[in-house]
Motif scaffolding. Structure first.
Motif, mmCIF file in Angstrom:
data_model
loop_
_atom_site.group_PDB
_atom_site.id
_atom_site.type_symbol
_atom_site.label_atom_id
_atom_site.label_comp_id
_atom_site.label_asym_id
_atom_site.label_seq_id
_atom_site.Cartn_x
_atom_site.Cartn_y
_atom_site.Cartn_z
ATOM 1 N N LYS A 232 0.400 -0.950 0.061
ATOM 2 C CA LYS A 232 -0.992 -0.738 0.516
ATOM 3 C C LYS A 232 -1.444 0.691 0.239
ATOM 4 N N TYR B 162 3.682 -1.554 3.328
ATOM 5 C CA TYR B 162 2.845 -0.398 3.658
ATOM 6 C C TYR B 162 2.794 0.583 2.498
ATOM 7 N N PRO C 269 0.227 4.082 9.780
ATOM 8 C CA PRO C 269 1.157 3.018 10.178
ATOM 9 C C PRO C 269 2.530 3.578 10.530
ATOM 10 N N LEU D 40 3.116 7.107 5.893
ATOM 11 C CA LEU D 40 3.884 6.149 6.686
ATOM 12 C C LEU D 40 4.889 6.901 7.536
#
Length: 418
Positions: free
Chosen positions: A259, A256, A194, A160
């Protein structure tokens, strides 16, 4: 070498941006790549979260690390600059890197350093990655030092990326406009990874969208996310009013991380936010140092950061506001001074680093903005004067520079206990 000798060796070998400014900055990743190869690519041995931004990246990095370690993950944290001890930059589960590890690493690698001639930050980054790999961390939260695209932390492949915000700072290195600076920060956006963007405006958003589209990276605009009310209502130990933006950004990151396989509960988030300073050692963010009179410090040092500080100072309920203030000469001092409250007694001073704005110059510039006060050659003298003048119901604020706050914390630390 002793620990203190080792740290001095690093400063002598490769002067830091912290002390000399632009002269310490080395553009490009060649040295970092060479160091990484020499050490066996340690950053590939753990997962990472990469954080850039003009303001708020330190608070965001520390809080995300606190959340992960509270959730039971062995968590590394790499930030800069340090305030009172070099080891603050590198932590695992909130604990600073041991002195003996720093000494051993430098003694084993000094011959290579002397051949390569890396910057102070390049060496520090290599040390951090090496220590995290040696410690077997599950994940490390990595804060950029300066910019993003050419920052030496930018060899990692994070799960991330986070960009907190963009404002005008380090313009001599990163660009003179918001889009130029945004383009440098956007350099941490990686293919398919992301990216959470904390704050945007009409100038920076197109830059982020274009970069993300080029590398097919999903974009999350934190400002547009619906965060559950029970999360927004959680107590946050960091009390600066600007922390509301950081809180929104941090909470936007959680889905995120989930995930990516991290199991994070609301209780984990609540505990981490309520105790981030104890969990990670974070200091200098609207930090209350003592009472009667209250002494509060904050490391905000560019116009955007100081704008929030000035607003918060105006909201304080105190008998008299007293401000100990010093800045670095390479900052936008004129704009910063124009934002500060005029209804206060000032104690202008300068930090003991080459980049510091000479106190007499600062005092004269402040007078042109109707900021009245006295000039003191160093922080301890300014603090002594402010305490001598203060009533128990006054508020003493210390800020304008990370280094002024660092010297305050060091001065307080050295004082004998009452």
């Amino acid at each position: 070498m002793t620990y203190s000798e080792t740290v001095q060796y690093l400063y002598d070998l490769a002067p830091s941006f912290q002390h000399i400014g632009v002269g310490a900055y080395k553009e490009g990743l060649d040295n970092t790549v060479s160091l990484d190869k020499h050490l066996g690519h340690p950053h590939r041995k753990f997962r990472t979260i990469h954080i850039a931004g003009t303001n708020g990246k330190g608070s965001t990095a520390h809080t995300l690390a606190a959340i992960l370690q509270t959730a039971g993950y062995h968590t590394g944290l790499y930030t800069s600059p340090h305030l009172t001890d070099f080891r603050e930059r590198i932590r695992v589960d909130g604990k600073t890197i041991p002195e003996e590890y720093v000494v051993k690493f430098v003694e084993e690698e000094k011959h290579f350093f002397e051949q390569l001639k890396p910057s102070f930050f390049e060496i520090t980054t290599a040390l951090a990655f090496n220590y995290f790999a040696w410690s077997g961390v599950d994940v490390a939260v990595i804060e950029t030092g300066l910019g993003g695209r050419l920052d030496c932390t930018n060899i990692i492949s994070p799960i991330l990326s986070v960009i907190t915000n963009i404002s005008l700072d380090h313009t001599g290195l990163l660009g003179n406009t918001l889009p130029e600076i945004a383009a440098e920060k956007a350099g941490i956006i990686k293919p398919g990874t992301p990216v959470v963007i904390g704050e945007t405006n009409s100038e920076t958003l197109p830059v982020f969208r274009q970069k993300a589209q080029e590398v097919k990276a999903p974009v999350c605009l934190a400002e547009e996310q619906h965060i559950p009310p029970e999360l927004l209502a959680l107590d946050f130990q960091l009390k600066g009013i600007y922390q509301a933006h950081n809180k929104q950004t941090i909470l936007a990151c959680i889905p995120y991380l989930e995930k990516a396989g991290f199991n994070i509960t609301t209780d984990n988030i609540a505990t981490a936010m309520a105790h981030v300073c104890e969990l990670t050692g974070l200091q200098g963010r609207w930090q209350l140092i003592s009472h009667k009179p209250d002494i509060i410090c904050d490391t905000g040092h560019n116009p955007d950061g100081i704008r929030y500080i000035a607003r918060q100072l105006q909201e304080q309920d105190c008998r008299r506001l007293r401000i100990i203030f010093g800045m670095m000469a390479d900052k936008d001092v004129d704009t910063a001074l124009s934002l500060m409250p005029t209804d206060a007694d000032y104690y202008f001073t300068q930090a003991g680093v080459k980049r510091a704005m000479p106190v007499r110059t600062l005092w004269q510039m402040a007078a042109e903005k109707n900021l009245r006060g006295t000039a003191w050659e160093n922080l301890p003298a300014a603090l002594e004067a402010a305490l001598r003048d203060a009533h128990p119901d006054d508020l003493i604020f210390v800020g304008g520079s990370t280094y002024i706050v660092a010297e305050l914390l060091e001065t307080i630390r050295k004082q004998p206990e009452q």
